[in-house]
Structures are given as C-alpha cells and as structure tokens.
Design a protein around this motif. Structure first.
Motif, short mmCIF file in Angstrom:
data_model
loop_
_atom_site.label_atom_id
_atom_site.label_comp_id
_atom_site.label_asym_id
_atom_site.label_seq_id
_atom_site.Cartn_x
_atom_site.Cartn_y
_atom_site.Cartn_z
N GLN A 52 0.81 -1.22 0.00
CA GLN A 52 0.00 0.00 0.00
C GLN A 52 0.84 1.27 0.00
O GLN A 52 0.43 2.29 -0.56
N LEU A 53 2.02 1.23 0.64
CA LEU A 53 2.91 2.38 0.59
C LEU A 53 3.88 2.29 -0.58
O LEU A 53 4.69 3.18 -0.80
N GLY A 54 3.83 1.18 -1.30
CA GLY A 54 4.58 1.06 -2.54
C GLY A 54 6.07 0.86 -2.41
O GLY A 54 6.82 1.11 -3.36
N ILE A 55 6.53 0.37 -1.24
CA ILE A 55 7.97 0.19 -1.07
C ILE A 55 8.51 -0.89 -2.00
O ILE A 55 9.56 -0.73 -2.62
N GLU A 56 7.79 -2.01 -2.10
CA GLU A 56 8.26 -3.11 -2.94
C GLU A 56 8.37 -2.71 -4.42
O GLU A 56 9.43 -2.90 -5.03
N PRO A 57 7.31 -2.16 -5.04
CA PRO A 57 7.45 -1.76 -6.44
C PRO A 57 8.50 -0.67 -6.65
O PRO A 57 9.15 -0.63 -7.70
N MET A 58 8.69 0.20 -5.65
CA MET A 58 9.71 1.23 -5.76
C MET A 58 11.10 0.60 -5.84
O MET A 58 11.93 0.96 -6.69
N ILE A 59 11.36 -0.39 -4.95
CA ILE A 59 12.65 -1.07 -4.96
C ILE A 59 12.84 -1.85 -6.26
O ILE A 59 13.92 -1.82 -6.86
N GLN A 60 11.78 -2.53 -6.68
CA GLN A 60 11.85 -3.29 -7.93
C GLN A 60 12.18 -2.38 -9.10
O GLN A 60 12.97 -2.73 -9.99
N GLY A 61 11.57 -1.21 -9.13
CA GLY A 61 11.83 -0.28 -10.22
C GLY A 61 13.26 0.22 -10.22
O GLY A 61 13.89 0.33 -11.29
N MET A 62 13.79 0.52 -9.02
CA MET A 62 15.17 0.98 -8.92
C MET A 62 16.15 -0.11 -9.38
O MET A 62 17.13 0.16 -10.07
N LEU A 63 15.86 -1.35 -8.97
CA LEU A 63 16.74 -2.46 -9.35
C LEU A 63 16.69 -2.72 -10.85
O LEU A 63 17.71 -2.99 -11.48
N ALA A 64 15.49 -2.64 -11.43
CA ALA A 64 15.32 -2.95 -12.85
C ALA A 64 16.18 -2.06 -13.72
O ALA A 64 16.81 -2.51 -14.69
N SER A 65 16.24 -0.77 -13.39
CA SER A 65 17.00 0.17 -14.21
C SER A 65 18.50 -0.10 -14.16
O SER A 65 19.21 0.17 -15.12
N THR A 66 18.96 -0.68 -13.04
CA THR A 66 20.38 -1.01 -12.93
C THR A 66 20.68 -2.37 -13.54
O THR A 66 21.68 -2.54 -14.25
N LEU A 67 19.83 -3.33 -13.27
CA LEU A 67 20.06 -4.69 -13.77
C LEU A 67 20.10 -4.75 -15.30
O LEU A 67 20.89 -5.50 -15.88
N VAL A 68 19.26 -3.96 -15.94
CA VAL A 68 19.19 -4.02 -17.40
C VAL A 68 20.53 -3.63 -18.03
O VAL A 68 20.87 -4.06 -19.13
N GLN A 69 21.31 -2.82 -17.32
CA GLN A 69 22.62 -2.43 -17.83
C GLN A 69 23.57 -3.61 -17.93
O GLN A 69 24.55 -3.57 -18.67
#
Length: 434
Positions: A56-73
């Motif tokens: 509900q506070l969106g911590i999990e999707p926020m972390i997932q989004g941050m990781l995704a942008s780095t992992l794709v590199q």
C-alpha cells in the motif's frame, strides 16, 4: 533394504533442503540460515503492517523499479534476481566481516556482474555452481567456497516446523569477560511474525551477568504520569552496570539509530548520545528506567493541509524518560555538558533539545523544558496488557495503530511487542509483530 531406501530418501531431502550449508566455513562467529525465502516472504506480507509497507505504501514496487534500471545495464532482469532471492540463504559472520550465500538458481551466472555492479567496490562476488556468494572480505569468501564446516543438528531440526523461516546460531558470543552461546529463530504465523532469541551462559562471568539482569520487585517507574505515546521501553534489572555491559558489547546504539522514525532522527540521536554518556555514571544508577515517545502528532502535522501552504514548523516528537539514580545536576552537567537553568523553580540541564532534571532519586529526560512539558498517555493502557514488571528485565512495545491512523486514515490493530525473561543459565527474548 526398505530401511536403506528410507534413509537414502531422508538424506536426499536433507541435502536438497540445506544444500546452501555446504558453504559453511570451518570457523565462524555466527550463522543465519533462511529457508524458502519466496514462500515465507509471501506469507509475511499477510501480516497487515508488512502488507501496508510493501504494497500500500509502494515500497516493494519502488525497490523493484530501482533495481530494474540497474540490472538491465548488465543484461539481467528483476525476475532473475527474484528467483535467486526466493531460494535459500546463508549468512556467515566472522569478526567484522560478513558473507552471504544465495541460491540455488539457474540464473546465477547472469547475475554475478549485475550484483557486483549494484553493490560497488569493496564487496566481493563469486559464483559456485548455482549459488551466488557475496562477502565484505575476499578471504572469508574463499573460506565459504571451500566449506567444510558444520551447522548444529538443532538448527536443521527447527526447520521441521514449516512456519520457521530463519534460524540463527552463535557458538561463542563474548560480552567483555562473559561468554555466551546464542540460538534464535523467526517464524511466520497466520497474522504475525514471531521471534525468539536465547543466550546461554558459558562461563562464571556470564552467569554473574545474568544474575545482575534479574528484575527488581519494586519497579514502578513505568507508572510515572509523564510516560505516554506509542513507543515504550522499560528496563528493570538488579544492577545498571549489566545494562551498560550489554549495551556497549552488543552495540545497542544500532537499535536507536534504526528506530523507524526518520522524522525524529535528530531527537532520537540526541537521546542516544545522552544515554551513552550517562552510562559512565552507572555505579550511581539503580538499573531501572522507563522511556516513551509520541510521534502520531508529528505525522498529523506533516500531513496537515495547512503544512503545504505555510512554512509552519512540523511538531517534534514528545519524548520522556526516567532513570533511577541519586546523581546531582552538577554531576550530570559534568558528564553530559550543557547549561544549568531554572524555570518556575525547576532546575534543569539544557542539552539543546533535550532537558534533564534530577530530584528525589530520579533522573528525568524531556523533549521540552520541564515546567512546560505535557504528554498524553496514548497507548499506555493498551501496552500494559503485555507487561509483567516483576518478571521482565527488558520490555519494548510499539503501537502502530495510531500512527497508521494518522498516516493512512486506516484503523489497523498493529503492534510490536518484545518481552524477556532471565535465570542463572539463560536470557530469553521473545517478540512478535502483528
């Protein structure tokens, strides 16, 4: 032949379940073993507070989004990382160094460079079969790759209970001259996370320290009318020096710094600093203390519509603490610094945001000038249902209900409760979060 088959089946089951333990080194200070992280994490999110934080506070999707942008590199994805993290994990502590083993996962080879890039320099990452090894020390990493160590049988046996997620073991925990061993576990039940930690005496000094931790029968500081709010910490031991020893050796300063109230960072850091300096006067203190904090008012101010339209300062948390001890204000000034002032016939020590008075065998800490201080009982009556003053040397309770009501407008009964018991052989801490 049937018996051999049964034994072989059990062996295969054990090896598959605890294959990560092949990386236990021959020497270590502490082990932490986590089983089936994906399943247990999913169950943990059934606990209301965890669900609110993660979803509900969106911590999990926020972390997932941050990781995704780095992992794709690095040509990796969050799904691949999630697969690795969802399996088993082993954490090894050795001195000041730490090693983590994750797996098994078929994506491990794709994640080595990505994880190394995420963690940056000074962290060592390696692959061993389908496992990923991470360490703060290259030598410890090599020792884990070599393995050869064993985990206690009782650690493995605890996982026969499907609710057990984490098991911790330390064969030798040194607290100054006292030697203990440590066993701990974390379970996930239907609506709560539950933990137990037990330290066992291993020498005479440890036994004496445990005796000093026994509660006094005449503890009443928690009845102080200024105690109130949503966060409570009560300490009741026979000898304050035992709290001093445990605090310094087990680094409880981390606990203060991790109190989940970033809004109150300055105030909690100030309380921590004053508490540490007060430890120097432990021979004059009784071993009894009560601490409370109210922060729902901070959340209410922060979320007030008027707050975004004006430069009005957000309210500070209301902090109050009392410690038993016959210490003159001048002695406190020598230890804590600050200036001695007087307001409405009350002498106090001004520590720039924390105010201290000492009278009638009690040292009191306030978040405002003593003559102007006021507090609400808040969750006091609720937390007293969990507290047994004469049996618990340490008690901690955080009532999240009023905080969540102010923050999200939700009526959720959520609480963290930590209790403890002690005898000549062991100090036991039990806690739960719901």
């Amino acid at each position: 032949m049937k018996k051999v088959y049964v034994l072989f089946t059990i062996l295969l089951f054990t090896l598959s379940l605890f294959a990560v333990t092949q990386f236990v080194p021959t020497e270590y200070d502490q082990l932490l073993l986590m089983k089936n992280n994906g399943d247990h994490y999913s169950n943990a999110k059934k606990v209301q507070l965890v669900d609110i934080l993660m979803n509900q506070l969106g911590i999990e999707p926020m972390i997932q989004g941050m990781l995704a942008s780095t992992l794709v590199q690095y040509g990796a994805t969050t799904d691949q990382l999630n697969d690795l993290l969802s399996k088993d994990a082993l954490v090894v502590l050795s001195g000041q160094d730490l090693a983590v083993v994750l797996g098994p996962s078929k994506y491990t080879s794709k994640l080595v460079k990505a994880v190394s890039g995420l963690l940056g320099s000074g962290i060592y990452v390696a692959q061993n079969s389908d496992y990923l090894l991470i360490s703060t020390n290259s030598e410890l990493l090599q020792k884990c790759q070599k393995g050869g160590g064993k985990i206690p049988t009782e650690m493995e046996k605890q996982f026969s209970d499907p609710s057990v997620w984490i098991v911790i073991f330390s064969p030798k925990l040194v607290v100054q001259d006292s030697i203990f061993s440590l066993k701990a576990s974390v379970k996930i039940l239907q609506d709560r996370l539950v933990g137990e930690s037990v330290i066992y005496s291993q020498n005479e000094k440890a036994t004496m320290l445990l005796k000093d931790m026994k509660p006094s029968k005449n503890f009443d500081l928690y009845k102080d009318q200024n105690i109130g709010g949503e966060i409570f910490v009560f300490g009741n031991v026979s000898n304050f020096a035992s709290l001093n020893t445990v605090y310094q050796s087990l680094n409880f300063s981390d606990l203060f710094s991790k109190i989940p109230i970033s809004l109150a960072a300055t105030e909690t850091e100030a309380v921590q600093e004053q508490f540490e300096q007060l430890m120097d006067l432990s021979n004059k203190l009784t071993g009894q203390l009560a601490f409370s904090m109210k922060i729902s008012n901070v959340l209410e101010d922060l979320l007030s519509p008027q707050q975004g339209q004006t430069n009005q300062k957000v309210a500070n948390p209301t902090i109050y603490g009392v410690i038993g001890g016959n210490v003159k204000l001048e002695e406190l000034q020598q230890a804590l610094k600050g200036q001695i002032k007087t307001s409405k016939n009350i002498r106090y020590l001004d520590l720039d945001g924390i105010y201290v008075s000492s009278d009638n065998g009690k040292i009191k800490f306030y978040s405002s000038v003593p003559s102007e201080f006021s507090n609400h009982r808040g969750s006091f009556d609720k937390i007293m249902k969990f507290y047994e003053p004469q049996n618990m040397p340490i008690f901690v309770c955080v009532d999240f209900t009023p905080m969540l009501e102010k923050l999200l407008g939700m009526n959720v009964d959520s609480v963290f409760v930590l209790t403890s018991t002690v005898d000549d052989k062991a100090f036991t801490v039990n806690w739960y979060l719901k």
